[in-house]
Design a protein around this motif. Structure first.
Motif: not given
Length: 432
Positions: A149-152, A180-185, A224-226
């Motif tokens: 999801g997206t965090r402001r 933050a996109g999808p997580t590695d399974p 930008a990061g993880l």
């Protein structure tokens, strides 16, 4: 317009067939937790406990000291063996002499079934005997999520600050939007983008330092990061060993927990030695300084002839990355860009009307960040100057909530600060 540089760097983040009857070690590492008088009848070997006397074997995915598969692949592979009737100096009240172990019952899924097959070749056991190590795979609980999801992230004056040497000089203001996109399974790690920011992030330090620290983000920033959302996982194996000595039944009840943790460490320290050497002293030359990656201070500098060492990254052994840990850092080997900004020191607001600043990429973490200066202020032999910051993890399940958990920190050594001399610059970004 006066300027100073703030340095940053990368934060350096199937059960196989077995044979039974191996030679026993002098001391199998894990007793198992039964009664002290019988605990040596069944012990566990091939692995090391978290701490002396513990029944927990703790391993980070990819750690060659404990992960037999040697890869960061979302699982830890242990080599576990069962030892029977093995003397243990840590159990002086347990004497296995004269005990014939007739049966061992194991519980723990496929691990127990494989160990049971190896044990059948040893029973009954009237003397010390051990199985060959059984490869045991413990996968992480990395759960795939299509989108975190997206965090402001609106920097809070009460929680965000810029400081030096542990003293907060003033609050930061501004806004960052993370996605933050999808997580590695397998690993549960998601890539974090910076999708938007306010034009400037700034700290008004005029009350104490007579300046405004301005950061102009180079947004948007892809990769930008993880964000780590993997969870530790464990496999418990329980055992009951029964035997006889002089016609009396003896029983040993034991258990062991094999735990696998995400491998990335998001903690890091930045270290700089102010005095690698002094040109002309003890044969030290400018070429020696340059060869070591340092820089000699010139005639107009605070310490002419002194070799300032390069910035070094120290990776502390903080390998307990829990869900929500985040790093925003320039890590080229992982394709991460960190938080690129144009940094300037201005005399008043608004930012940006006193010329351009210097470009660099900042590195933030939710874990531990520390900076250290060796031989501070060019005083050889004095204790190092060191300060640290600790962040706070975000929430993987409630990432989007404004004002929710999450605090990013960054500490770095800085030589020749105005008035203070050497110091540790300290950034804290929080939205509550």
């Amino acid at each position: 317009m006066k300027r100073f540089g703030i340095v940053s760097s990368a934060l350096v983040f199937c059960l196989l067939p077995v044979l039974a009857g191996a030679d026993c070690p002098e001391n199998c590492e894990i007793e198992g937790g039964g009664r002290r008088s019988t605990d040596c009848l069944l012990t566990w070997g091939g692995v090391e406990p978290r701490a002396p006397g513990s029944r927990v074997v703790d391993c980070a995915d990819g750690d060659p000291e404990c992960d037999e598969d040697g890869a960061v692949d979302g699982k830890c592979t242990f080599s576990l063996s069962v030892c029977l009737a093995t003397p243990d100096p840590d159990l002086p009240d347990c004497d296995p002499t004269g005990v014939e172990i007739s049966a061992v019952r194991l519980r723990g899924g496929s691990v127990a079934r494989s160990l049971s097959a190896a044990l059948r070749e040893l029973l009954p056991a009237g003397e010390s005997a051990c199985t060959d190590p059984v490869p045991v795979e413990v996968p992480l609980r990395g759960q795939f999520r299509p989108e975190i999801g997206t965090r402001r992230f609106v920097l809070s004056p009460g929680g965000s600050s810029f400081g030096v040497n542990g003293l907060a000089l003033g609050p930061f203001q501004g806004e960052i939007v993370f996605h933050a996109g999808p997580t590695d399974p397998q690993t549960g790690v998601a890539v974090v983008d910076i999708v938007d920011t306010s034009e400037y992030l700034f700290a008004d330090l005029r009350a104490l330092a007579g300046l405004v620290l301005c950061l102009k983000p180079m947004a948007p920033v892809s990769a930008a990061g993880l964000l780590s959302c993997g969870r530790p996982a464990g496999q418990v194996v329980r055992a009951v060993a029964r035997g006889e000595r002089n016609g009396e039944t003896v029983v040993d009840r034991d258990a062991i927990l094999l735990s696998c943790r995400p491998s990335a460490s998001f903690s890091a320290g930045l270290v700089q030695n102010h005095v690698l050497g002094t040109v002309g002293v003890d044969g030290f030359t400018e070429q020696d300084c340059l060869a070591a990656g340092g820089l000699v201070e010139g005639a107009g500098a605070p310490h002419p002839g002194v070799c300032n060492g390069p910035l070094g990254v120290v990776q502390p052994d903080d390998r307990d990355v829990s869900p929500g840990a985040m790093v925003i850092a320039p890590l080229p080997q992982l394709g991460l860009q960190g938080f690129p900004v144009e940094l300037s020191q201005e005399s008043a607001l608004p930012c940006g009307d006193e010329g351009t600043g210097i470009s660099l990429a900042l590195a933030f973490t939710t874990e531990r960040s520390f900076g250290r200066v060796e031989n501070p202020n060019a005083l050889v032999g004095v204790p190092p100057l060191e300060f640290e910051l600790r962040g706070e993890n975000f929430s993987c399940t409630d990432f989007e909530r404004e004002g929710g958990p999450g605090r990013l920190v960054f500490a770095a050594p800085q030589l020749h600060l105005p008035i203070l001399g050497d110091g540790i610059t300290m950034f804290t970004f929080a939205d509550r």
